[in-house]
Motif scaffolding. Structure first.
Motif, PDB file in Angstrom:
ATOM      1  N   HIS A   1       9.312  10.238   4.961  1.00 23.19           N
ATOM      2  CA  HIS A   1      10.476  11.102   5.187  1.00 23.19           C
ATOM      3  C   HIS A   1      10.173  12.532   4.750  1.00 23.19           C
TER       4      HIS A   1
ATOM      5  N   ALA B   1      19.636   8.346  -0.421  1.00 21.82           N
ATOM      6  CA  ALA B   1      20.364   7.870   0.762  1.00 21.82           C
ATOM      7  C   ALA B   1      19.412   7.197   1.748  1.00 21.82           C
ATOM      8  N   VAL B   2      18.229   7.778   1.923  1.00 19.82           N
ATOM      9  CA  VAL B   2      17.225   7.178   2.816  1.00 19.82           C
ATOM     10  C   VAL B   2      16.821   5.802   2.293  1.00 19.82           C
TER      11      VAL B   2
ATOM     12  N   TRP C   1       9.597  16.071   7.181  1.00 20.93           N
ATOM     13  CA  TRP C   1      10.256  17.367   6.997  1.00 20.93           C
ATOM     14  C   TRP C   1       9.208  18.479   6.950  1.00 20.93           C
TER      15      TRP C   1
ATOM     16  N   ALA D   1      19.234  13.104  -1.036  1.00 20.67           N
ATOM     17  CA  ALA D   1      18.824  12.751   0.320  1.00 20.67           C
ATOM     18  C   ALA D   1      17.852  11.571   0.311  1.00 20.67           C
TER      19      ALA D   1
ATOM     20  N   PRO E   1      16.871  21.285   8.505  1.00 19.70           N
ATOM     21  CA  PRO E   1      17.769  21.091   7.364  1.00 19.70           C
ATOM     22  C   PRO E   1      17.059  21.500   6.078  1.00 19.70           C
TER      23      PRO E   1
ATOM     24  N   PRO F   1      14.321  17.894   1.614  1.00 18.54           N
ATOM     25  CA  PRO F   1      14.977  16.733   0.995  1.00 18.54           C
ATOM     26  C   PRO F   1      15.014  16.848  -0.524  1.00 18.54           C
ATOM     27  N   ASP F   2      16.156  16.468  -1.080  1.00 12.02           N
ATOM     28  CA  ASP F   2      16.285  16.443  -2.535  1.00 12.02           C
ATOM     29  C   ASP F   2      16.505  15.007  -2.985  1.00 12.02           C
TER      30      ASP F   2
END
Length: 213
Positions: free
Chosen positions: A47, A24-25, A51, A21, A14, A17-18
């Motif tokens: 996280h 949300a985590v 990635w 994201a 994916p 992460p921004d």
């Protein structure tokens, strides 16, 4: 001969992460667990690192992967601050609740403080929380510490919780083992002796009073 099913293709990577994201985590984690600022920071950092590892495993150059997640790393502190602003992260509240819970489970004051430090609670916040939850060391805190010690030895069936038909050899063995275990667990010798020498009815009453406080 039956052909083996082919392995499924690896999931596509994916986007890096921004901020959305990571937010949300953080929210998903805090919906399940109580955590400190340091705890949420660790969750978000892991996280991002996962990635980056996936990207490298998929063939991306390590330096390129590091550059790709740098913006996400830079956003972590702000997201943790946002969670604190929402009231989802509160180190003082976490520390007081955890201190009370650990004492009721039979942890000494020293072990409670060590646990809070390991969870990232700063020394000043932890000190206030321990005083609020367990009482002053030279006052109510002594009673809480003794009750925690009683919980500790009840789990080991020592002292007032030793079976009534135990012979002298077993009494002496369990007493010695309990003293050693309590020293390792952070209880003072005076507290350990007071707990081990207490009458069972009084011991049970002290435990109940602590848990109802």
């Amino acid at each position: 001969m039956v052909a083996r099913p082919s392995r499924s293709a690896p999931r596509p990577l994916p986007p890096a992460p921004d901020g959305a994201a990571l937010r949300a985590v953080a929210l998903a984690y805090l919906a399940r667990f109580s955590a400190t600022r340091a705890g949420v920071t660790r969750v978000l950092t892991r996280h991002v690192e996962r990635w980056a590892r996936r990207a490298v495993d998929g063939g991306m150059d390590a330096e390129e992967a590091a550059r790709a997640v740098q913006p996400a790393r830079a956003r972590i502190a702000g997201i943790v601050a946002d969670m604190e602003g929402l009231g989802a992260v509160d180190d003082a509240r976490f520390a007081e609740f955890r201190a009370r819970s650990l004492a009721r489970a039979g942890r000494s004051r020293r072990m409670v403080a060590a646990h809070l430090s390991a969870r990232g609670v700063d020394e000043a916040t932890a000190g206030v929380a321990v005083e609020e939850a367990l009482g002053a060391r030279d006052g109510e805190g002594r009673e809480t510490e003794l009750a925690a010690a009683l919980v500790f030895i009840r789990k080991r069936r020592a002292g007032p919780f030793l079976r009534a038909d135990a012979d002298e050899a077993e009494v002496a063995l369990r007493h010695r083992r309990a003293m050693d275990a309590m020293a390792r667990a952070g209880f003072t010798r005076d507290t350990a002796c007071a707990a081990l020498d207490m009458d069972r009815d009084e011991a049970e009453d002290r435990i109940m009073r602590m848990r109802m406080a």
